[in-house]
Design an enzyme around this catalytic site. Structure first.
Site, PDB file in Angstrom:
ATOM      1  CD  GLU A   1       9.815  -1.496   2.822  1.00 16.74           C
ATOM      2  OE1 GLU A   1       8.859  -1.250   2.224  1.00 16.74           O
ATOM      3  OE2 GLU A   1       9.789  -2.062   4.175  1.00 16.74           O
TER       4      GLU A   1
ATOM      5  NE  ARG B   1       8.963  -8.043  -0.614  1.00 18.82           N
ATOM      6  CZ  ARG B   1       8.256  -8.715  -1.661  1.00 18.82           C
ATOM      7  NH1 ARG B   1       7.716  -9.034  -2.236  1.00 18.82           N
ATOM      8  NH2 ARG B   1       6.819  -8.409  -0.678  1.00 18.82           N
TER       9      ARG B   1
ATOM     10  CG  ASP C   1       7.405   0.900   5.162  1.00 12.99           C
ATOM     11  OD1 ASP C   1       8.055   1.116   3.802  1.00 12.99           O
ATOM     12  OD2 ASP C   1       6.582  -0.190   4.741  1.00 12.99           O
TER      13      ASP C   1
ATOM     14  CG  ASP D   1       5.625   0.534   0.127  1.00  9.19           C
ATOM     15  OD1 ASP D   1       6.412   0.315   1.131  1.00  9.19           O
ATOM     16  OD2 ASP D   1       3.744   0.427  -0.262  1.00  9.19           O
TER      17      ASP D   1
ATOM     18  CE  LYS E   1       9.488  -4.573   7.148  1.00  2.00           C
ATOM     19  NZ  LYS E   1       8.604  -4.572   5.872  1.00  2.00           N
TER      20      LYS E   1
ATOM     21  CG  ASP F   1       7.295  -1.609   8.128  1.00  2.00           C
ATOM     22  OD1 ASP F   1       7.160  -2.952   8.430  1.00  2.00           O
ATOM     23  OD2 ASP F   1       7.383  -1.526   7.148  1.00  2.00           O
TER      24      ASP F   1
ATOM     25  CE  LYS G   1       4.113   1.536   3.724  1.00  2.00           C
ATOM     26  NZ  LYS G   1       3.401   0.840   2.961  1.00  2.00           N
TER      27      LYS G   1
HETATM   28  N1  BES Z   1       5.481  -2.770   5.625  1.00  2.00           N
HETATM   29  C1  BES Z   1       4.864  -2.993   4.735  1.00  2.00           C
HETATM   30  C2  BES Z   1       4.175  -3.924   4.954  1.00  2.00           C
HETATM   31  C3  BES Z   1       2.485  -3.611   5.800  1.00  2.00           C
HETATM   32  C4  BES Z   1       1.288  -3.567   5.432  1.00  2.00           C
HETATM   33  C5  BES Z   1       2.031  -4.195   7.451  1.00  2.00           C
HETATM   34  C6  BES Z   1       0.373  -3.051   6.442  1.00  2.00           C
HETATM   35  C7  BES Z   1       1.798  -3.903   8.401  1.00  2.00           C
HETATM   36  C8  BES Z   1       0.439  -3.586   7.385  1.00  2.00           C
HETATM   37  C9  BES Z   1       5.649  -3.964   3.260  1.00  2.00           C
HETATM   38  O1  BES Z   1       7.228  -3.045   3.833  1.00  2.00           O
HETATM   39  C10 BES Z   1       5.082  -3.306   2.385  1.00  2.00           C
HETATM   40  O2  BES Z   1       4.941  -1.642   2.462  1.00  2.00           O
HETATM   41  N2  BES Z   1       5.290  -4.396   1.593  1.00  2.00           N
HETATM   42  C11 BES Z   1       3.546  -3.860   0.367  1.00  2.00           C
HETATM   43  C12 BES Z   1       4.677  -4.569  -0.468  1.00  2.00           C
HETATM   44  C13 BES Z   1       3.936  -4.577  -2.054  1.00  2.00           C
HETATM   45  C14 BES Z   1       4.507  -3.438  -2.631  1.00  2.00           C
HETATM   46  C15 BES Z   1       4.299  -5.698  -3.041  1.00  2.00           C
HETATM   47  C16 BES Z   1       2.415  -4.064   0.654  1.00  2.00           C
HETATM   48  O3  BES Z   1       1.682  -4.892   1.838  1.00  2.00           O
HETATM   49  O4  BES Z   1       1.479  -2.927  -0.170  1.00  2.00           O
HETATM   50 ZN    ZN Z   2       7.226  -2.332   5.654  1.00  2.00          ZN
HETATM   51 MN    MN Z   3       7.318  -0.841   2.555  1.00  2.00          MN
END
Ligand code: BES
Ligand code: ZN
Ligand code: MN
Length: 487
Positions: free
Chosen positions: A337, A339, A258, A335, A253, A276, A265
Site C-alpha cells: 500500500e 507505494r 498497516d 499490503d 509515508k 509504518d 498480515k
Molecule cells: N509496511 C510494510 C513494510 C515493512 C515491513 C516495514 C516490515 C517495516 C517492517 C509494507 O507496506 C509492506 O507490507 N510491504 C510488503 C510488500 C509486498 C506485499 C510486495 C512486504 O514487504 O511484504
Molecule cells: Zn506499509
Molecule cells: Mn503493507
C-alpha cells in the site's frame, strides 16, 4: 530534554558530577587535573577500565563524582565515537541516578564532534513514558548539563550544542509519534501535528477526502477505503525570509497502521505496524525545527496518511487505482500500500516544481532482509542528489546503502490491464521493485528514495549504539536537517 548550558571560564555553580574522557592505550584522562586524574585512574583501572570505546565507569574523589568514558584510540576518533560516548554517559547517569553533570570540554574535539556528543546525550536519554503510570521513583537521567569551555571556543561550542539540541528535539518528536499506539496516532493526529507547526514562515495546506477526490488522489483514497479514519494529504511549506538557494520536497509515508488490508498480515508482522508512519514522523520532526534553524532553502513537506485496514469497503486485489499524475495501478496485493499512497504524494511533490525530492518510507520487508535493522536502502534517479544526502547521513551517523534501480526489472511491474501493477515476483528484488514503482511518479525531478523499513524501528537495543532506544528511532530527522542546513 536536558537543558544544556555553555559556560566560558566562569566560576558559576556547577553540578558535582564531572565527565572525564580517556583514550585507549593512553593512561589517564585528558580533561582532568593531573593529581585528580592519577587517583581516579587507579580506582577504575582495578575495575578493568582502560579507555576502550564503549567503556564507562564511576569514581569518586574529594567529594566529587566522576563518570569516565572510554573513547578508543585517539587515531580512530570520529563524531560517531562521541555520539556513542554521549549516549553511554546518559545511560550511566541514569543508572547511578545522577541528574546534573558538568564537563571541562577539551580543545581537542572538533565542532562536529561536540555536536555529536550532545546528540548522543539527548538521544540516549530518551524514554517513552506516555503510557506509564508508575514513574514517581524512576530515575530521570541527565536533566542539566554544563559545558565549561575556553572563552575563545564559547561561540562555536554553543553553536554546535544548540544545533544538536534542535536536531534531537525534532528526532524525539518523531520517536514520540512513532511510539504512540495506532489508535492514538491516527491520520487526524498527524494532521493536527502539522497544524501546530503552521505559523510564521511555515504554511499548511491540508487536503481531506473531498479535495483528494477532486485532485484524483486515487492511490491514497483507494488504500483508505477499508478504514474508519479519514485520509489526509498534508503539505507543509517553509519559505526562508531571504532568497532561497533552492527548493526541496521531503515526502513521508504515513500509514498509521498497516494491517496489510485484505491481503492481511499475520499477527506477528502486525505487532509493530504502528511504525509504518515513520517517514511522515520524520517530515514533521524536520518541520518542527525549521523556524528555529532557518535554513536558506525552500522546503515542501508532503505526507500521505491513512490506515491500511480490511473494512467492508476496503480496496481489493484486482482493483485499479489512478494516481494524481494520471497513471493507473493494478492492485494485486493490498499490503503493498505504501507505494500507492506515495504515488499521489510524489506526483503532488513533483507538481511543486522543486529542485529535488527525498522520500522516506517504511516500504518493504525485503529491505530489512537485505540490509538489516541499521541500514537504509537508498535509490535514486540522480546520483548527485544522493551524494549530497549521503554526506549528511554520514555526518549524522545514519547509514544508507545504495540499491540500483535496474531498468530491466520494470518488466516485473508490467500489468496486463493497467499502466503498472503494485507487486513484482515474489522473492525478487522487492525493495528495488518498490523504488522502480515510485520512480514512475517523480517525472524528471531529481529524487532519492529512502527505504527506512529496517532502521526506523528498533526491536531491542544494540549495546554498542546506546543512542538508539527500543521503538521508533526518529531516523532521518537529523540527517535531513543537516542536508537543509548545508544545501
Ligand atoms: N509496511 C510494510 C513494510 C515493512 C515491513 C516495514 C516490515 C517495516 C517492517 C509494507 O507496506 C509492506 O507490507 N510491504 C510488503 C510488500 C509486498 C506485499 C510486495 C512486504 O514487504 O511484504
Ligand atoms: Zn506499509
Ligand atoms: Mn503493507
Amino acid at each position: 530534554m536536558a537543558q544544556i548550558s555553555v559556560v566560558a571560564n566562569a566560576k558559576t555553580s556547577t553540578p558535582k558530577t564531572w565527565v572525564l574522557f580517556a583514550f585507549d592505550k593512553e593512561e589517564g584522562f585528558f580533561n582532568a587535573a593531573a593529581k585528580v586524574g592519577k587517583n581516579l585512574w587507579k580506582q577504575i583501572k582495578e575495575e578493568g577500565f582502560s579507555g576502550k570505546e564503549g567503556q564507562a565507569a564511576v569514581a569518586h574523589w574529594d567529594g566529587q563524582r566522576f563518570i569516565v568514558l572510554g573513547l578508543g584510540t585517539k587515531k580512530e576518533l570520529t563524531s560517531e565515537t562521541l555520539r556513542r560516548a554521549g549516549a553511554k554517559l546518559a545511560r550511566k547517569a541514569r543508572e547511578v541516578r545522577v541528574e546534573g553533570v558538568a564537563v571541562e570540554w577539551p580543545r581537542l574535539f572538533k565542532e562536529e564532534q561536540t555536536h555529536a556528543f550532545v546528540e548522543g546525550v539527548l538521544l540516549g536519554s530518551y524514554q517513552f513514558n506516555r503510557y506509564r503510570t508508575q514513574l514517581k521513583d524512576a530515575p530521570k537521567g541527565v536533566q542539566k548539563f554544563v559545558f565549561k569551555v575556553p572563552a575563545d571556543l564559547a561561540f562555536s561550542t554553543n553553536k554546535a550544542i544548540q544545533s544538536a539540541q534542535n536536531y534531537c528535539e525534532g528526532a524525539l518528536m518523531a520517536r514520540d509519534l512513532i511510539n504512540g499506539g495506532p489508535s492514538d496516532v491516527t491520520p487526524r493526529v498527524l494532521a493536527d501535528a502539522a497544524k501546530k507547526l503552521a505559523k510564521g514562515l511555515i504554511k499548511l495546506k491540508l487536503y481531506s477526502t473531498k479535495e483528494l477526490e477532486k485532485m484524483g488522489a486515487g492511490g491514497l483514497l483507494g488504500v483508505n477505503r477499508g478504514s474508519a479514519e479519514p485520509p489526509y494529504l498534508i503539505h507543509l511549506h517553509y519559505k526562508p525570509a531571504g532568497k532561497a538557494k533552492k527548493s526541496l520536497a521531503i515526502v513521508g509515508k504515513g500509514i498509521t497502521f498497516d494491517s496489510g488490508g485484505l491481503s492481511l498480515k499475520p499477527a506477528g508482522s502486525m505487532e509493530t505496524m504502528k511504525m509504518d508512519m515513520s517517514g511522515a514522523a520524520a517530515v514533521l520532526g524536520v518541520f518542527s525545527q525549521l523556524a528555529k534553524l532557518k535554513p536558506n532553502v525552500e522546503v515542501h513537506g508532503v505526507i500521505a496518511t491513512t490506515e491500511n485496514m480490511p473494512g467492508g469497503k476496503a480496496y481489493k486485489p484486482g482493483d485499479v487505482l489512478k494516481a494524481i499524475n494520471g497513471k493507473t495501478m493494478e492492485v494485486l496485493n493490498t499490503d503493498a500500500e505504501g507505494r500507492l499512497v506515495l504515488a499521489d504524494a510524489l506526483s503532488y511533490a513533483a507538481e511543486q516544481k522543486v529542485d529535488g525530492i527525498v522520500d522516506m518510507a517504511t516500504l518493504t520487508g525485503a529491505c530489512v532482509v537485505a540490509l538489516g535493522g541499521l541500514v537504509t536502502g537508498a535509490m535514486t534517479n540522480d546520483p548527485k542528489l544522493l551524494a549530497e544526502v549521503k554526506k549528511s547521513t554520514d555526518a549524522e551517523g545514519e547509514r544508507i546503502w545504495e540499491l540500483p534501480l535496474v531498468k530491466e526489472y520494470k518488466d516485473d511491474i508490467k500489468s496486463k490491464i493497467a499502466d503498472m501493477k503494485n507487486i513484482g515476483s515474489a522473492g525478487k528484488a522487492g525493495s528495488i521493485i518498490g523504488g522502480l514503482f515510485l520512480e514512475e511518479f517523480v517525472g524528471n525531478t531529481p529524487w532519492v528514495h529512502l527505504d527506512i523499513a529496517g532502521p526506523a524501528w528498533m526491536d531491542g537495543e544494540v549495546s554498542s549504539i546506546p543512542y538508539l532506544t527500543y521503538g521508533g528511532t526518529g531516523l532521518m530527522v537529523r540527517s535531513l536537517l543537516h542536508l537543509l542546513e548545508n544545501a
